[in-house]
Enzyme design. Structure first.
Site, PDB file in Angstrom:
ATOM      1  CD  GLU A  34     -60.270 -11.895 -77.389  1.00 29.11           C
ATOM      2  OE1 GLU A  34     -61.315 -12.331 -77.899  1.00 29.11           O
ATOM      3  OE2 GLU A  34     -59.784 -12.342 -76.338  1.00 29.11           O
ATOM      4  CE  LYS A 168     -63.248 -14.325 -66.845  1.00 27.55           C
ATOM      5  NZ  LYS A 168     -63.239 -14.146 -68.293  1.00 27.55           N
TER       6      LYS A 168
HETATM    7  N1  PSU Z   1     -61.748 -15.468 -71.571  1.00 29.25           N
HETATM    8  C1  PSU Z   1     -62.227 -14.308 -71.094  1.00 29.25           C
HETATM    9  N2  PSU Z   1     -63.012 -13.524 -71.864  1.00 29.25           N
HETATM   10  C2  PSU Z   1     -63.292 -13.873 -73.148  1.00 29.25           C
HETATM   11  C3  PSU Z   1     -62.758 -15.097 -73.658  1.00 29.25           C
HETATM   12  C4  PSU Z   1     -61.996 -15.858 -72.837  1.00 29.25           C
HETATM   13  O1  PSU Z   1     -61.969 -13.973 -69.957  1.00 29.25           O
HETATM   14  O2  PSU Z   1     -64.019 -13.135 -73.829  1.00 29.25           O
HETATM   15  C5  PSU Z   1     -63.021 -15.445 -75.085  1.00 29.25           C
HETATM   16  C6  PSU Z   1     -61.722 -15.325 -75.907  1.00 29.25           C
HETATM   17  O3  PSU Z   1     -62.036 -14.770 -77.161  1.00 29.25           O
HETATM   18  C7  PSU Z   1     -61.273 -16.751 -76.065  1.00 29.25           C
HETATM   19  C8  PSU Z   1     -62.595 -17.457 -76.155  1.00 29.25           C
HETATM   20  O4  PSU Z   1     -60.479 -16.953 -77.215  1.00 29.25           O
HETATM   21  O5  PSU Z   1     -63.416 -16.819 -75.192  1.00 29.25           O
HETATM   22  C9  PSU Z   1     -62.480 -18.934 -75.869  1.00 29.25           C
HETATM   23  O6  PSU Z   1     -63.677 -19.560 -76.209  1.00 29.25           O
HETATM   24  P1  PSU Z   1     -63.737 -21.160 -76.268  1.00 29.25           P
HETATM   25  O7  PSU Z   1     -63.553 -21.570 -74.840  1.00 29.25           O
HETATM   26  O8  PSU Z   1     -65.097 -21.466 -76.814  1.00 29.25           O
HETATM   27  O9  PSU Z   1     -62.611 -21.580 -77.143  1.00 29.25           O
END
Ligand code: PSU
Ligand code: MN
Length: 312
Positions: A34, A168
């Site tokens: 990603e 996380k």
């Molecule tokens: N968790 C991490 N680092 C990240 C992300 C998640 O430890 O950079 C990023 C990933 O791209 C994940 C996104 O898909 O955050 C999720 O965002 P949201 O919670 O807004 O869906």
């Protein structure tokens, strides 16, 4: 198996890198990566380092890396090293999930794909394995705020194996696993019975099943998709023990970050980047080394799974 993949040469909105297209055509292993991790997950220059390291690890394991991003309004599946560097240096790149993919393409803009968008792009290009750091999930207080990452819906509907180090602890891990359970997503512990906690190797929560080898994961996915079950599979890989962070350090940092987010009124797509940034600041960057180590680990495991899948 319905993959939704289309002939890349016919595609107005998606360019598959020739090396990736060639590997897919000849059924050689490919692993997607990603780009939100590059634009929003790490600061410069560690973002470039982690992007390059993940690709290098995948190559070393005998697979072809395909970092996914949107450049000038076109989805790129597989970036050149110049593209990766340009993306890593660029400010103001939009975080792209399923909901705003078409909008960013229509604007001719640059976009960094989340787990959800990267899964969707991978499936469309015919890629079956994708490695990331951590997935999004149900946020703490999610039952009230409805803040549930689109990553979970994507896992429910898109047939791609995702290797990650868990989710996380900024999230509600219990609710995240409940959601995945409801939506029929197999949660596999790679060499572990317990769901990993990103910075730490284990949480108190059990996985659906433990598998210890790339071949076993490939076989599980093969069976899943042969049955016509269309979801993804989550392969949760514990952070290597020597890179893990002390649990207390993390919990304290997370509590501070959540308070700061509430005080600043942060909502919607800004929540995850905000929390990650706060944690990074208050742990004085200590979390970055752990984050890099787990991304590399997930990339290596993803490449081995892709290799095993290619033999089936
Ligand atoms: N968790 C991490 N680092 C990240 C992300 C998640 O430890 O950079 C990023 C990933 O791209 C994940 C996104 O898909 O955050 C999720 O965002 P949201 O919670 O807004 O869906
Ligand atoms: Mn959210």
């Amino acid at each position: 198996m319905a993959t939704g993949s289309v002939d890349p040469s016919q595609d107005r909105w998606m360019i598959v890198h020739p090396e990736v297209a060639d590997a897919l055509e000849h059924r050689r292993p490919v692993v997607a990566l990603e780009s939100t991790i590059i634009s929003h997950g790490f600061p410069w220059p560690q973002n470039l380092e982690v992007a390059q390291a993940a690709e290098a690890v995948i190559r070393r394991e005998g697979a072809v890396p395909a970092t996914v991003a949107i450049l000038d309004g076109v989805i790129r599946v597989g970036l050149s090293s110049e593209h990766i560097e340009a993306l890593a240096q660029r400010q103001g790149v939009t975080k792209v999930s399923r909901r705003n993919l078409s909008l960013v393409l229509g604007q001719g803009a640059w976009g960094a794909t989340t787990v959800a968008a990267t899964m969707w792009c991978s499936a469309r290009a015919g890629i079956r394995v994708f490695a990331t750091g951590g997935i999004g999930g149900v946020h703490r207080g999610g039952a009230q705020s409805f803040d549930i990452s689109a990553d979970l819906q994507e896992l429910a509907r898109t047939p791609v194996i995702v290797t990650c180090a868990g989710a996380k602890a900024i999230l509600d891990i219990g609710l995240t696993l409940e959601y995945l359970e409801t939506h029929g997503v197999p949660v596999i512990g790679y060499g572990t019975d317990r769901f990993p906690g990103f910075y730490v190797p284990a949480t108190a929560y059990a996985v659906d099943g433990r598998l210890d080898t790339p071949e076993a994961v490939a076989r599980a996915a093969h069976i899943h998709w042969s049955l016509g079950l269309e979801s993804g599979l989550l392969v949760a890989c514990p952070v290597p023990a020597d890179a893990a962070l002390p649990v207390q350090t993390m919990e304290a940092a997370i509590d501070r970050a959540l308070q700061a987010a509430a005080a600043a009124g942060i909502a919607r797509a800004e929540v995850t980047p905000f929390l990650l940034d706060e944690i990074r600041r208050t742990t004085e960057g200590e979390s970055i080394g752990t984050n890099v180590a787990l991304v590399r680990n997930n990339a290596a495991i993803g490449a081995r799974i892709a290799g095993a899948l290619a033999l089936l």
